[in-house]
Design a protein around this motif. Structure first.
Motif, PDB file in Angstrom:
ATOM      1  N   GLN A 124     -14.537  -9.791   3.846  1.00 26.66           N
ATOM      2  CA  GLN A 124     -15.057  -9.752   2.497  1.00 26.66           C
ATOM      3  C   GLN A 124     -16.223  -8.771   2.413  1.00 26.66           C
ATOM      4  O   GLN A 124     -17.296  -9.014   2.977  1.00 26.66           O
ATOM      5  CB  GLN A 124     -15.518 -11.150   2.054  1.00 26.66           C
ATOM      6  N   PRO A 125     -16.050  -7.622   1.704  1.00 25.01           N
ATOM      7  CA  PRO A 125     -17.165  -6.706   1.479  1.00 25.01           C
ATOM      8  C   PRO A 125     -18.190  -7.336   0.542  1.00 25.01           C
ATOM      9  O   PRO A 125     -18.086  -8.484   0.123  1.00 25.01           O
ATOM     10  CB  PRO A 125     -16.492  -5.482   0.859  1.00 25.01           C
ATOM     11  N   ASP A 126     -19.182  -6.525   0.163  1.00 30.25           N
ATOM     12  CA  ASP A 126     -20.264  -7.046  -0.663  1.00 30.25           C
ATOM     13  C   ASP A 126     -19.876  -7.137  -2.135  1.00 30.25           C
ATOM     14  O   ASP A 126     -20.216  -8.100  -2.809  1.00 30.25           O
ATOM     15  CB  ASP A 126     -21.501  -6.152  -0.512  1.00 30.25           C
ATOM     16  N   ARG A 127     -19.168  -6.181  -2.661  1.00 31.61           N
ATOM     17  CA  ARG A 127     -18.839  -6.156  -4.083  1.00 31.61           C
ATOM     18  C   ARG A 127     -17.634  -7.043  -4.371  1.00 31.61           C
ATOM     19  O   ARG A 127     -16.708  -7.155  -3.565  1.00 31.61           O
ATOM     20  CB  ARG A 127     -18.560  -4.727  -4.518  1.00 31.61           C
ATOM     21  N   LEU A 128     -17.648  -7.675  -5.561  1.00 34.39           N
ATOM     22  CA  LEU A 128     -16.571  -8.592  -5.933  1.00 34.39           C
ATOM     23  C   LEU A 128     -15.241  -7.871  -6.017  1.00 34.39           C
ATOM     24  O   LEU A 128     -14.215  -8.374  -5.545  1.00 34.39           O
ATOM     25  CB  LEU A 128     -16.889  -9.276  -7.264  1.00 34.39           C
ATOM     26  N   CYS A 129     -15.212  -6.677  -6.625  1.00 37.82           N
ATOM     27  CA  CYS A 129     -13.946  -5.960  -6.763  1.00 37.82           C
ATOM     28  C   CYS A 129     -13.333  -5.659  -5.401  1.00 37.82           C
ATOM     29  O   CYS A 129     -12.116  -5.801  -5.206  1.00 37.82           O
ATOM     30  CB  CYS A 129     -14.166  -4.666  -7.544  1.00 37.82           C
ATOM     31  N   GLU A 130     -14.156  -5.259  -4.451  1.00 33.69           N
ATOM     32  CA  GLU A 130     -13.636  -4.960  -3.120  1.00 33.69           C
ATOM     33  C   GLU A 130     -13.154  -6.223  -2.411  1.00 33.69           C
ATOM     34  O   GLU A 130     -12.171  -6.196  -1.655  1.00 33.69           O
ATOM     35  CB  GLU A 130     -14.718  -4.267  -2.304  1.00 33.69           C
ATOM     36  N   LYS A 131     -13.853  -7.357  -2.641  1.00 35.75           N
ATOM     37  CA  LYS A 131     -13.414  -8.616  -2.048  1.00 35.75           C
ATOM     38  C   LYS A 131     -12.029  -9.010  -2.555  1.00 35.75           C
ATOM     39  O   LYS A 131     -11.128  -9.367  -1.781  1.00 35.75           O
ATOM     40  CB  LYS A 131     -14.406  -9.730  -2.365  1.00 35.75           C
ATOM     41  N   LEU A 132     -11.855  -8.949  -3.896  1.00 35.41           N
ATOM     42  CA  LEU A 132     -10.585  -9.371  -4.468  1.00 35.41           C
ATOM     43  C   LEU A 132      -9.472  -8.380  -4.154  1.00 35.41           C
ATOM     44  O   LEU A 132      -8.311  -8.783  -3.972  1.00 35.41           O
ATOM     45  CB  LEU A 132     -10.728  -9.548  -5.988  1.00 35.41           C
ATOM     46  N   ASP A 133      -9.784  -7.097  -4.120  1.00 33.92           N
ATOM     47  CA  ASP A 133      -8.743  -6.102  -3.827  1.00 33.92           C
ATOM     48  C   ASP A 133      -8.127  -6.332  -2.454  1.00 33.92           C
ATOM     49  O   ASP A 133      -6.943  -6.020  -2.235  1.00 33.92           O
ATOM     50  CB  ASP A 133      -9.338  -4.696  -3.908  1.00 33.92           C
ATOM     51  N   ALA A 134      -8.907  -6.874  -1.505  1.00 34.79           N
ATOM     52  CA  ALA A 134      -8.400  -7.067  -0.148  1.00 34.79           C
ATOM     53  C   ALA A 134      -7.586  -8.334   0.015  1.00 34.79           C
ATOM     54  O   ALA A 134      -6.977  -8.545   1.074  1.00 34.79           O
ATOM     55  CB  ALA A 134      -9.576  -7.075   0.837  1.00 34.79           C
ATOM     56  N   LEU A 135      -7.534  -9.192  -1.008  1.00 38.31           N
ATOM     57  CA  LEU A 135      -6.824 -10.463  -0.890  1.00 38.31           C
ATOM     58  C   LEU A 135      -5.331 -10.283  -1.115  1.00 38.31           C
ATOM     59  O   LEU A 135      -4.909  -9.441  -1.915  1.00 38.31           O
ATOM     60  CB  LEU A 135      -7.375 -11.472  -1.904  1.00 38.31           C
ATOM     61  N   PRO A 136      -4.483 -11.089  -0.467  1.00 38.37           N
ATOM     62  CA  PRO A 136      -3.038 -11.038  -0.729  1.00 38.37           C
ATOM     63  C   PRO A 136      -2.713 -11.615  -2.092  1.00 38.37           C
ATOM     64  O   PRO A 136      -3.530 -12.291  -2.735  1.00 38.37           O
ATOM     65  CB  PRO A 136      -2.453 -11.882   0.403  1.00 38.37           C
ATOM     66  N   LEU A 137      -1.507 -11.351  -2.548  1.00 33.49           N
ATOM     67  CA  LEU A 137      -1.091 -11.827  -3.870  1.00 33.49           C
ATOM     68  C   LEU A 137      -1.085 -13.344  -3.966  1.00 33.49           C
ATOM     69  O   LEU A 137      -1.230 -13.908  -5.057  1.00 33.49           O
ATOM     70  CB  LEU A 137       0.297 -11.275  -4.207  1.00 33.49           C
ATOM     71  N   GLN A 138      -0.903 -14.051  -2.836  1.00 35.75           N
ATOM     72  CA  GLN A 138      -0.867 -15.516  -2.870  1.00 35.75           C
ATOM     73  C   GLN A 138      -2.198 -16.124  -3.312  1.00 35.75           C
ATOM     74  O   GLN A 138      -2.257 -17.300  -3.652  1.00 35.75           O
ATOM     75  CB  GLN A 138      -0.490 -16.069  -1.479  1.00 35.75           C
ATOM     76  N   ALA A 139      -3.268 -15.329  -3.320  1.00 37.70           N
ATOM     77  CA  ALA A 139      -4.565 -15.852  -3.718  1.00 37.70           C
ATOM     78  C   ALA A 139      -4.647 -16.108  -5.215  1.00 37.70           C
ATOM     79  O   ALA A 139      -5.514 -16.862  -5.662  1.00 37.70           O
ATOM     80  CB  ALA A 139      -5.682 -14.885  -3.302  1.00 37.70           C
ATOM     81  N   LEU A 140      -3.747 -15.509  -6.014  1.00 33.09           N
ATOM     82  CA  LEU A 140      -3.762 -15.668  -7.467  1.00 33.09           C
ATOM     83  C   LEU A 140      -2.490 -16.395  -7.883  1.00 33.09           C
ATOM     84  O   LEU A 140      -1.378 -15.927  -7.630  1.00 33.09           O
ATOM     85  CB  LEU A 140      -3.845 -14.298  -8.148  1.00 33.09           C
ATOM     86  N   THR A 141      -2.654 -17.539  -8.523  1.00 32.13           N
ATOM     87  CA  THR A 141      -1.493 -18.368  -8.881  1.00 32.13           C
ATOM     88  C   THR A 141      -0.570 -17.657  -9.846  1.00 32.13           C
ATOM     89  O   THR A 141       0.659 -17.799  -9.772  1.00 32.13           O
ATOM     90  CB  THR A 141      -1.979 -19.688  -9.486  1.00 32.13           C
ATOM     91  N   ALA A 142      -1.117 -16.877 -10.776  1.00 36.78           N
ATOM     92  CA  ALA A 142      -0.279 -16.203 -11.777  1.00 36.78           C
ATOM     93  C   ALA A 142       0.683 -15.206 -11.150  1.00 36.78           C
ATOM     94  O   ALA A 142       1.710 -14.852 -11.766  1.00 36.78           O
ATOM     95  CB  ALA A 142      -1.171 -15.502 -12.803  1.00 36.78           C
ATOM     96  N   ALA A 143       0.388 -14.749  -9.926  1.00 32.79           N
ATOM     97  CA  ALA A 143       1.261 -13.777  -9.259  1.00 32.79           C
ATOM     98  C   ALA A 143       2.325 -14.431  -8.400  1.00 32.79           C
ATOM     99  O   ALA A 143       3.206 -13.726  -7.873  1.00 32.79           O
ATOM    100  CB  ALA A 143       0.421 -12.818  -8.410  1.00 32.79           C
ATOM    101  N   HIS A 144       2.286 -15.767  -8.243  1.00 33.39           N
ATOM    102  CA  HIS A 144       3.250 -16.423  -7.368  1.00 33.39           C
ATOM    103  C   HIS A 144       4.682 -16.255  -7.868  1.00 33.39           C
ATOM    104  O   HIS A 144       5.607 -15.964  -7.084  1.00 33.39           O
ATOM    105  CB  HIS A 144       2.920 -17.912  -7.260  1.00 33.39           C
ATOM    106  N   ALA A 145       4.897 -16.400  -9.167  1.00 33.26           N
ATOM    107  CA  ALA A 145       6.259 -16.341  -9.704  1.00 33.26           C
ATOM    108  C   ALA A 145       6.859 -14.944  -9.609  1.00 33.26           C
ATOM    109  O   ALA A 145       8.096 -14.794  -9.643  1.00 33.26           O
ATOM    110  CB  ALA A 145       6.260 -16.811 -11.158  1.00 33.26           C
ATOM    111  N   HIS A 146       6.028 -13.922  -9.490  1.00 32.19           N
ATOM    112  CA  HIS A 146       6.520 -12.541  -9.463  1.00 32.19           C
ATOM    113  C   HIS A 146       6.346 -11.909  -8.090  1.00 32.19           C
ATOM    114  O   HIS A 146       6.395 -10.687  -7.964  1.00 32.19           O
ATOM    115  CB  HIS A 146       5.757 -11.708 -10.506  1.00 32.19           C
TER     116      HIS A 146
END
Length: 430
Positions: free
Chosen positions: A93-115
């Motif tokens: 996890q980098p310092d900035r929020l955008c960089e933290k979220l960009d590095a996460l897999p799609l499974q981290a966001l529920t809305a992306a599970h179906a797609h």
């Protein structure tokens, strides 16, 4: 904003997540359920608890005291981002929020599970790759919900939450996975409800003195068996100690027999009492409240195991007769009005009926050898208002080399003196 996401361990019971939400309410009033986790907005609480790290450690310690299986926790400026980071605790996890979220897999966001399958064919494996796709094409192919979730996680859109509130009273139910025929087995399932209760009490900064565990009998019971049963627990003082309540409930259930197999249990606490929080200290005597609580917990278990009539507590009463100034009641006895202190020392144990003593040549009492007087006489002449209740006695405290301190009196009635020496042993001191 500073959001904290709380997740239970994978093997935690389903009711633990509700208990975690109640526990979080003791730190901040802005708590909500978000999918499988609890999110809490902690901006206003950071200064009170001396920073994010101290607050996280305090929350984990409170969860451990309540017996809750607290898993991962994560901080973020948005609730969805905190949940996504809590789902992927091992991701760098980098310092900035955008960089933290960009590095996460799609499974981290529920809305992306179906797609996920379609996005994988497009070469998207992480949230950063999904965010770089054309927004108009994402909206046409996957719908607006995916873009909305992305924007809320990254802070581009506001989030809406239903804030949780504590109920006025605790009443929780649990359907058993199988028919339970023996009462001690109910303890395994009742522990889940006790954990919820302790989290509820922590949020209330309160405790209980009375609990009620009820169970519903199976429909395939005999006709002469009631459809339910219950067990009431009482503690000597106000508490929310999970271990203490669990041990006490186990003692009661071990002495209980189910009239029929049980299929559902419920735990309720109608009366919630304020619990005084004690600060730790370095001065002598700081451990006395804890010692008193430990003694009460031991006496509760003994009372449940031996029967209440076999665990007694001494109480003082207003009376001129010394032997009537104390009596023993089942513990814990009801509170009584303050009474005056006895005019002299009161023995730990009374001997009923009093034991006659022999006298030596000097007409002094003997008991397992000669006695030496410590104090007395204390003259009593009372009880004339009761039939056969008149007492005319002189009380003394004697010391015996073999038996310690003794409570002795001499009867001053002529008929008693004629029948014996007039000396009687009436009590002993511990």
């Amino acid at each position: 904003m500073r959001w904290l996401a709380l997740c239970s361990t994978p093997d935690a019971p389903a009711g633990d997540i509700d208990a975690l939400a109640w526990l979080a309410l003791s730190f901040t009033p802005r708590v909500a359920r978000l999918e499988e986790a609890v999110v809490a907005e902690m901006s206003a609480s950071l200064r009170l608890f001396r920073g994010a790290r101290a607050l996280r450690l305090r929350l984990r310690a409170e969860a451990e005291l309540a017996g809750l299986a607290l898993g991962t926790m994560a901080w973020a400026p948005t609730a969805l981002a905190a949940l996504a980071l809590a789902r992927c605790p091992g991701t760098p996890q980098p310092d900035r929020l955008c960089e933290k979220l960009d590095a996460l897999p799609l499974q981290a966001l529920t809305a992306a599970h179906a797609h996920h399958a379609m996005l994988a064919r497009l070469g998207c494996q992480r949230l950063g790759e999904l965010r770089r796709l054309p927004r108009a094409a994402i909206a046409r192919r996957f719908g607006p919900a995916l873009l909305t979730a992305l924007d809320q996680a990254y802070g581009g859109l506001p989030e809406v939450h239903d804030w949780l509130t504590l109920p006025d009273r605790f009443d929780a139910r649990l359907e058993l996975p199988w028919r339970v025929e023996h009462a001690p087995v109910l303890l395994h399932f009742a522990e889940q409800l006790l954990r919820q209760l302790c989290a509820f009490l922590t949020a209330r900064h309160a405790g209980v003195r009375t609990l009620r565990l009820a169970w519903q009998h199976d429909a395939m019971r005999a006709r002469d068996v009631a459809n339910s049963g219950e067990l009431t627990l009482a503690t000597a003082d106000t508490t929310r100690d999970l271990c203490r309540l669990t041990r006490l409930l186990g003692e009661h259930l071990s002495r209980t027999t189910l009239a029929a197999p049980a299929g559902e249990i419920s735990l309720s606490a109608d009366t919630i009492l304020p619990l005084q929080e004690l600060s730790a200290g370095l001065l002598p005597g700081a451990g006395e409240p804890q010692e008193r609580t430990t003694t009460n917990a031991l006496l509760e278990r003994l009372s449940a195991r031996l029967d209440p009539d076999h665990v007694l507590e001494g109480r003082l009463h207003e009376d001129h007769r010394l032997d009537r100034m104390q009596s023993w009641h089942p513990w814990p006895a009801d509170a009584c009005a303050p009474v005056r202190r006895p005019p002299g020392p009161q023995p730990t144990w009374l001997i009923e009926p009093p034991q006659p003593l022999r006298c030596d040549a000097r007409e002094q009492p003997t008991y397992c050898g000669p006695l030496s007087r410590i104090s007395g006489p204390h003259r009593i002449e009372a009880g004339w208002w009761e039939r056969h209740g008149l007492q005319t006695r002189d009380y003394y405290v004697y010391r015996s080399a073999a038996r310690g301190l003794l409570w002795v009196y001499r009867e001053r009635l002529p008929d008693a003196a004629a029948a014996s020496s007039g000396w009687f042993l009436h009590g002993t001191f511990a």
